[in-house]
Design a protein around this motif. Structure first.
Motif, short mmCIF file in Angstrom:
data_model
loop_
_atom_site.label_atom_id
_atom_site.label_comp_id
_atom_site.label_asym_id
_atom_site.label_seq_id
_atom_site.Cartn_x
_atom_site.Cartn_y
_atom_site.Cartn_z
N THR A 187 6.67 40.57 39.75
CA THR A 187 5.99 41.02 38.54
C THR A 187 5.88 39.87 37.55
OG1 THR A 187 7.95 41.69 37.26
CG2 THR A 187 7.10 43.28 38.87
N ALA A 188 5.34 40.19 36.37
CA ALA A 188 5.16 39.18 35.33
C ALA A 188 6.41 38.99 34.47
CB ALA A 188 3.97 39.55 34.45
N TRP A 189 7.52 39.65 34.79
CA TRP A 189 8.76 39.39 34.07
C TRP A 189 9.16 37.92 34.31
CZ3 TRP A 189 12.01 42.17 30.86
CH2 TRP A 189 11.76 43.53 30.74
N THR A 190 9.56 37.22 33.26
CA THR A 190 10.04 35.85 33.39
C THR A 190 11.34 35.69 32.61
OG1 THR A 190 8.78 35.10 31.45
CG2 THR A 190 7.70 34.91 33.61
N PHE B 84 20.62 33.81 28.79
CA PHE B 84 19.28 33.94 29.35
C PHE B 84 18.36 34.64 28.36
CE2 PHE B 84 22.42 33.91 32.68
CZ PHE B 84 21.92 33.01 33.61
N GLU B 85 17.11 34.21 28.37
CA GLU B 85 16.09 34.88 27.57
C GLU B 85 15.00 35.39 28.50
OE1 GLU B 85 12.59 33.47 24.75
OE2 GLU B 85 14.54 33.20 23.77
N TRP B 86 14.77 36.69 28.44
CA TRP B 86 13.79 37.36 29.29
C TRP B 86 12.55 37.71 28.47
CZ3 TRP B 86 14.13 38.77 34.52
CH2 TRP B 86 15.35 38.50 35.13
N THR B 87 11.40 37.67 29.12
CA THR B 87 10.14 38.11 28.51
C THR B 87 9.49 39.12 29.44
OG1 THR B 87 9.83 35.95 27.46
CG2 THR B 87 7.92 37.40 27.60
N SER B 88 9.16 40.29 28.91
CA SER B 88 8.59 41.36 29.72
C SER B 88 7.08 41.19 29.83
CB SER B 88 8.91 42.72 29.09
OG SER B 88 8.04 42.97 27.99
N PRO B 89 6.44 41.90 30.76
CA PRO B 89 4.98 41.82 30.87
C PRO B 89 4.26 42.20 29.58
CG PRO B 89 5.90 42.83 32.83
CD PRO B 89 7.03 42.69 31.86
N HIS B 90 4.86 43.05 28.74
CA HIS B 90 4.24 43.42 27.47
C HIS B 90 4.65 42.51 26.32
CE1 HIS B 90 2.26 47.34 28.46
NE2 HIS B 90 3.05 47.24 29.51
N GLY B 91 5.34 41.42 26.64
CA GLY B 91 5.68 40.43 25.63
C GLY B 91 6.97 40.66 24.86
N HIS B 92 7.75 41.67 25.24
CA HIS B 92 9.04 41.88 24.57
C HIS B 92 10.05 40.87 25.10
CE1 HIS B 92 7.85 45.67 22.65
NE2 HIS B 92 7.20 45.93 23.78
N ARG B 93 10.88 40.36 24.20
CA ARG B 93 11.85 39.34 24.57
C ARG B 93 13.27 39.87 24.36
NH1 ARG B 93 10.66 35.15 20.51
NH2 ARG B 93 12.32 33.95 21.48
N ARG C 142 8.06 29.18 37.10
CA ARG C 142 6.65 29.41 37.40
C ARG C 142 6.44 30.79 37.97
NH1 ARG C 142 5.15 24.57 41.21
NH2 ARG C 142 7.12 25.22 42.12
N ARG C 143 5.22 31.30 37.83
CA ARG C 143 4.90 32.60 38.39
C ARG C 143 4.97 32.53 39.90
NH1 ARG C 143 1.72 35.99 35.39
NH2 ARG C 143 1.74 37.29 37.26
#
Length: 478
Positions: free
Chosen positions: A423-426, A435-444, A470-471
């Motif tokens: 998925t687009a989670w990074t 760790f810092e996560w970013t969700s597909p909807h842009g929440h961090r 990278r994706r």
């Protein structure tokens, strides 16, 4: 809200009369129940936006480990695309598992318990009470058909949801009997539907550990087993008293139960001369239980000095050094002390596979899966390359962008490993173990050893240190 009420503009609750305080408490409780009911509506709508079709339309081909449809409620409720649950859990500040349960309860109520659902929306039944019913109908064994669930719904709605656990179990058992859901059992009494659900269980409540280092145990036993256990505990307590124990009776019975757990299970094997290995006294060794206790260590001259408190890895609980000493005083306890691991050292290898020494360091550093609010123990997780490992880099003469090194490894449970891969989670590691996560909807979200928290969108991002991953480009291993 509390600060606002206490402010000078509102006058503060200190200025309210007793009647006003009661009215305020009532209104706050009503608002709380309404908010909980609306959250169920929102959760059901979130499921509506993520049906199984959303997976097939977004994926041109099937990749092993990619997203699949998730049955999170009973028969007749819609399926859900599983990865959407992580996004909902993030904004709610709960684990993916808790978000899955919330959505499952909402769908169960809306589709299989519609009478109870209507009462919740009308404010006549609190959401928490309806969720208890939904949890039971979802996980009934054998599974309830829509008609059987409807029977339970009608009975519960008739009393506005006011049923206790025992009554609910009887209703479910009656539904199983009425709709012929259980397989025929020649030994069962066809007139007794309740007994078709075996109530026996032993539950250790490990979520509530007393500061004295004890846990609560609850059990439902066969009558003969209960009588035998009571006699064994009475005998064990008497033996401890005869050996000089001045502990109260309840404490001695508790200690006797612990002795049974360590030795009693193997008495038959000891009598027959078969099975498990023997101690020097001829008794079978106790069942092996492995616990990982971690203590900070220092030096006083040439002596090693351990801190008074440490961490038990299995339950993620505080453990006292004196408790460990008591365990070790038992001659039947085997203790293994492993070498000290420096969690700040940067270890690496040129291979893709993570060697045991690096894996152990990462497990001890992360403690759990590093996805926000996930509590899966790190020892049972995958060790993931934060920045994707390029398997073709060496052959093509390029530098490795995602090396197998401490700074590029993190523990992820299998579900969140799949989520990150497909998925687009990074996420990125901003400092060791953080760790810092970013969700597909842009929440961090930030995750460190103290827990998880949302990142304020107004805060500037951390200085770039470790590049973002990278994706994913397909079904490569990570």
């Amino acid at each position: 809200m509390i600060e606002a009420l206490a402010g000078p503009e509102a006058g503060g609750v200190e200025d309210l009369t007793a009647s006003d305080l009661l009215a305020l408490a009532r209104d706050q409780r009503i608002a709380e129940d309404m908010a909980a009911a609306q959250l169920l509506v929102t959760a059901a709508r979130w499921a509506d936006l993520h049906p199984p079709e959303s997976i097939h339309s977004a994926a041109a081909f099937t990749v092993p480990g990619s997203e699949h449809e998730e049955p999170i409620a009973g028969e007749g409720a819609p399926l859900v695309a599983e990865f959407c649950l992580a996004e909902l859990g993030g904004v709610l500040g709960t684990s993916t598992t808790a978000a899955k349960k919330l959505v499952g309860h909402a769908l169960e109520l809306r589709h299989r318990l519609p009478r109870l659902w209507a009462l919740v929306l009308a404010g006549r039944v609190p959401a928490w009470r309806a969720r208890l019913v939904a949890e039971r109908t979802i996980h009934a064994t054998p599974a309830l058909t829509p008609e059987a669930a409807g029977f339970v719904d009608a009975q519960v709605a008739a009393v506005a949801g006011k049923v206790g656990p025992a009554q609910l179990d009887r209703l479910v058992a009656e539904a199983i009997k009425r709709f012929d859901l259980a397989e025929a059992d020649p030994a069962a009494d066809p007139e007794d539907g309740y007994l078709s659900v075996d109530p026996r269980h032993v539950t250790i409540h490990d979520e509530d550990v007393h500061f004295a280092g004890t846990m609560r145990l609850e059990a439902e036993l066969d009558i003969a087993d209960a009588v035998d256990l009571d006699r064994a505990l009475a005998h064990g307590a008497a033996m401890l008293k005869a050996l000089g124990s001045d502990a109260p009776l309840g404490a001695r019975r508790s200690a006797a139960l612990g002795d049974l757990a360590r030795t009693q299970t193997a008495l038959d094997l000891h009598a027959s001369g078969q099975g498990s290995p023997r101690d020097a006294d001829g008794l079978p060794v106790a069942r092996e239980v492995v616990l990982h206790a971690h203590f900070d260590a220092g030096f006083a001259g040439e002596a090693t000095v351990f801190g008074p408190t440490g961490r038990m890895e299995e339950r993620r609980r505080l453990v006292l050094l004196d408790e460990v000493k008591d365990w070790c005083a038992d001659s039947r306890t085997k203790v293994t002390i492993k070498p000290v691991i420096d969690l700040n050292a940067q270890l690496h290898t040129d291979a893709y596979e993570v060697p045991d020494r690096i894996r152990e360091q990462v497990v001890l550093r992360d403690r759990t899966c590093v996805f926000p609010w996930c509590t899966r123990p790190a020892r049972g997780c995958d060790v993931d390359h934060v920045i994707e490992h390029d398997h073709d880099a060496a052959a093509e003469g390029r530098p490795q962008p995602g090396p197998t090194a401490t700074w590029n490894l993190a523990c992820l449970c299998r579900f969140h490993h799949r989520l990150k891969t497909h998925t687009a989670w990074t996420y990125r590691m901003t400092e060791p173990g953080v760790f810092e996560w970013t969700s597909p909807h842009g929440h961090r979200y930030r995750r460190d050893q103290t827990g998880s928290s949302p990142v304020d969108p107004a805060e500037p991002p951390d200085p770039p240190g470790i590049p973002r991953p990278r994706r994913p480009r397909g079904p490569r291993r990570r």
